[in-house]
Design a protein around this motif. Structure first.
Motif, short mmCIF file in Angstrom:
data_model
loop_
_atom_site.label_atom_id
_atom_site.label_comp_id
_atom_site.label_asym_id
_atom_site.label_seq_id
_atom_site.Cartn_x
_atom_site.Cartn_y
_atom_site.Cartn_z
N HIS A 278 -53.76 64.45 7.22
CA HIS A 278 -52.91 64.50 6.03
C HIS A 278 -51.98 63.30 6.03
O HIS A 278 -51.44 62.92 7.05
N GLU A 279 -51.77 62.78 4.85
CA GLU A 279 -50.80 61.69 4.72
C GLU A 279 -49.41 62.27 4.46
O GLU A 279 -49.28 63.21 3.69
N LEU A 280 -48.43 61.71 5.12
CA LEU A 280 -47.05 62.12 4.87
C LEU A 280 -46.27 60.89 4.43
O LEU A 280 -46.16 59.92 5.19
N GLU A 281 -45.78 60.92 3.22
CA GLU A 281 -44.97 59.81 2.72
C GLU A 281 -43.59 59.99 3.34
O GLU A 281 -42.91 60.98 3.07
N ALA A 288 -36.73 53.64 8.89
CA ALA A 288 -35.79 52.64 9.38
C ALA A 288 -35.27 51.88 8.16
O ALA A 288 -36.00 51.73 7.17
N HIS A 289 -34.02 51.37 8.23
CA HIS A 289 -33.39 50.77 7.05
C HIS A 289 -34.20 49.60 6.49
O HIS A 289 -34.19 49.33 5.30
N TYR A 290 -34.95 48.87 7.38
CA TYR A 290 -35.68 47.69 6.93
C TYR A 290 -37.03 48.04 6.33
O TYR A 290 -37.67 47.20 5.71
N SER A 291 -37.51 49.28 6.55
CA SER A 291 -38.85 49.62 6.07
C SER A 291 -38.78 50.11 4.63
O SER A 291 -38.01 50.99 4.29
N LYS A 292 -39.65 49.52 3.79
CA LYS A 292 -39.63 49.90 2.37
C LYS A 292 -40.61 51.04 2.10
O LYS A 292 -40.53 51.70 1.09
N ARG A 293 -41.57 51.19 2.99
CA ARG A 293 -42.51 52.30 2.80
C ARG A 293 -43.20 52.62 4.13
O ARG A 293 -43.61 51.69 4.84
N ALA A 312 -46.71 51.11 8.12
CA ALA A 312 -45.37 50.79 7.62
C ALA A 312 -45.31 49.40 7.01
O ALA A 312 -45.95 48.45 7.49
N TYR A 313 -44.53 49.29 5.94
CA TYR A 313 -44.18 47.99 5.36
C TYR A 313 -42.80 47.64 5.92
O TYR A 313 -41.82 48.31 5.63
N ARG A 314 -42.75 46.62 6.79
CA ARG A 314 -41.52 46.35 7.55
C ARG A 314 -40.72 45.16 7.00
O ARG A 314 -39.86 44.63 7.67
N THR A 315 -41.04 44.75 5.79
CA THR A 315 -40.40 43.59 5.14
C THR A 315 -40.43 42.36 6.08
O THR A 315 -41.36 42.23 6.89
N ASP A 316 -39.36 41.53 6.01
CA ASP A 316 -39.35 40.35 6.89
C ASP A 316 -38.42 40.58 8.08
O ASP A 316 -38.00 39.63 8.76
N PHE A 317 -38.10 41.86 8.30
CA PHE A 317 -37.13 42.21 9.34
C PHE A 317 -37.50 41.61 10.71
O PHE A 317 -36.67 41.00 11.38
N ASP A 318 -38.75 41.79 11.13
CA ASP A 318 -39.12 41.41 12.50
C ASP A 318 -39.04 39.91 12.73
O ASP A 318 -38.39 39.45 13.67
N LEU A 319 -39.72 39.14 11.86
CA LEU A 319 -39.73 37.69 12.08
C LEU A 319 -38.32 37.11 11.90
O LEU A 319 -37.92 36.22 12.64
N LYS A 320 -37.57 37.66 10.96
CA LYS A 320 -36.20 37.15 10.75
C LYS A 320 -35.34 37.43 11.99
O LYS A 320 -34.61 36.56 12.47
#
Ligand code: ATP
Length: 489
Positions: A278-281, A288-293, A312-320
């Motif tokens: 099952h998928e859980l949104e 986490a605050h940086y994750s958009k989805r 997870a979509y982690r935006t540019d948090f990690d590389l930044k």
């Protein structure tokens, strides 16, 4: 918790539940049976067993390794070798501690811990609350403390609990001969860090264009407060992870495409039943605050619906964060648009142990065969440790053994995963092969070799027995490899 200890607790739990006629009884029995089969047949043993075990560690035996490697190979093929946009790495487990400071792990990689005030035993506060039917989504540790008090929640030993506090889950160690604050390092809590620190190396050596990804399979360590549920929650774990770098304008399409690929891996490669996943949104307050989805893929384990994988979509948090922490530029220059930017990241993350457990739970079956109850693993041929077992009807008849050996060698060449099994009688062999999930058994008997008084119709033919139905048929030796190959597709 030691294997024996755990087993005893499960049994006590089962007995308690049985007297209450709780429907969970069957599920717990299944878990107990899977753990016992894994030990009995050489899939998975308790870590450091002869010394009483080490909580949260498990050792894979020959069949467990075979199953695990098949899963890892399927993953690597689907996500790395079958694609042209993926770079495999195998980074060090020990990393410069600044990595974990930049990634946020030193400050925030914690679990909520609560202590039994009488026994000093420690528990995950969120698990105790969930067990009491309280929804912990989005709760801070202060709110958890309040919820424990308000609802008068006691420890499993029925004692009062203290305040909830944060517990750092990274396993600390010292690097080098001096054990002081400067030599502190951590065993990596996830494989992801090893990919972010190599992002620039991949850019500089392979010059890939976005989007592209890095993939890694390896060990990670988490000082889980309460390891439990066999290999589901352990302290030494293995992950298969991807960090996929994208231009932020394209993240949604890439996210959807990985979502589809993860389903294909789950159903087509592992053979898990779709209705059990099952998928859980994941809700805003739980991300986490940086994750958009974030989507968690949950599986119906015998002990409940629990996380199998995450996307997870982690935006540019990690590389930044790593660019800032290392003072090294981790941006990307797009030749076409002449734009320079820090790529965003989509992260599909898979636990190896949880895959193994889901596959075992999905495959475990019992039925009545020949008036007896039998247990068997209905493993997909893609993951089964062996595809075929070959044996002589009797192991003390050299003519039978010789033919069986020659068929075995041929099948091993053609199919790879073949085993020669002449232990015990044929019935026992079938039982053993059923339990380890071998789809076919091949038996050479007196008819095969045209012995006196044998049935001439069956000469040069063997018995092929099917695991799932127990059915047997005669197949010509000359056709055997083709026949099995077709059936195993
Ligand atoms: P959980 O909420 O169950 O603790 P998590 O959300 O912390 O898991 P992630 O950090 O997303 O897990 O790790 C990625 C994957 O690694 C998980 O989906 C799971 O398959 C696996 N994993 C994480 N922690 C453990 C563990 N302690 N034992 C076994 N596998 C684990």
């Amino acid at each position: 918790m030691s294997f024996v200890h755990k087993k005893r607790i499960v049994l006590i739990y089962i007995n308690k539940r049985m007297t209450n006629e709780n429907p969970k009884e069957k599920e717990l029995t299944t878990m107990e049976k899977i753990i016992s089969l894994c030990k009995r047949r050489g899939f998975i043993f308790q870590g450091s067993e002869i010394y009483g075990g080490l909580a949260g560690t498990w050792d894979y035996g020959p069949l467990g390794v075979a199953l695990k490697k098949n899963i890892e190979n399927l993953w690597w093929k689907r996500f790395v070798t079958d694609r042209e946009d993926m770079y495999g790495v195998d980074a060090a487990i020990l990393m410069n501690p600044k990595v974990w400071k930049s990634s946020g792990h030193v400050d925030t990689f914690t679990d909520p811990l609560v202590e039994d005030l009488k026994t000093n035993k420690r528990y995950r506060a969120d698990h105790l609350l969930e067990d009491a039917g309280i929804d912990v989504k989005g709760m801070s540790i202060e709110q958890m403390s309040a919820a424990i008090k308000e609802n008068k929640i006691l420890s499993p030993d029925k004692n009062p609990l203290g305040d909830v506090r944060k517990f750092q889950m990274m396993l600390k160690t010292h690097i080098g001969p001096v054990a002081d604050d400067d030599s502190i390092s951590y065993l990596r809590p996830e494989t992801a860090g090893g990919m972010f620190v190599n992002f620039k190396n991949i850019l500089d050596t392979f010059h890939p264009k976005l989007p592209f990804g890095m993939a890694q399979i390896g060990k990670a360590f988490r000082n889980e407060i309460a390891p439990r549920d066999f290999i589901f929650r352990v302290r030494e774990l293995e992950q298969m992870e991807i960090e996929y770098f994208v231009n932020p304008i394209e993240w949604e399409g890439v996210f959807e495409s990985f979502r589809k690929d993860m389903w294909s891996f789950i159903t087509d490669d592992l053979g898990l039943r779709k209705e059990n996943v099952h998928e859980l949104e994941v809700a805003d307050e739980d991300r986490a605050h940086y994750s958009k989805r974030t989507i968690d893929f949950e599986f119906d384990f015998p002990f409940g619906k629990k996380e199998l994988y995450g996307l997870a979509y982690r935006t540019d948090f990690d590389l930044k964060s790593h660019a800032e922490g290392s003072s090294v530029d981790l941006s990307y220059f797009d030749e076409e648009t002449k734009q320079r930017f820090v790529p965003h990241v989509i992260e599909p993350s898979f636990g190896v142990g949880r895959s193994v457990l889901a596959v075992l739970a999905n495959a475990y079956a019992e039925d009545d065969l020949g008036g007896e109850t039998r247990a068997f693993l209905k493993l997909s041929p893609k993951v089964a440790p062996f595809l075929v077992a070959v044996s002589p009807l009797l192991k003390n008849k050299p003519q039978l053994v010789e033919v069986a050996q020659s068929i075995y060698r041929d099948l091993k060449k053609r199919l790879g995963r073949a085993i020669f099994d002449d232990n015990g009688n044929v019935g026992k062999r079938y039982r053993r092969q059923d339990e380890i999930g071998t789809p076919f058994c091949v038996v050479v008997d007196f008819d095969t070799i045209g012995a006196p008084d044998s049935n001439p119709e069956f000469k040069d033919m063997v018995t092929v027995r099917h695991r799932d139905t127990g059915e047997q048929e005669r197949v010509k030796i000359a056709d055997l490899a083709n026949y099995l190959e077709a059936k195993l597709k």
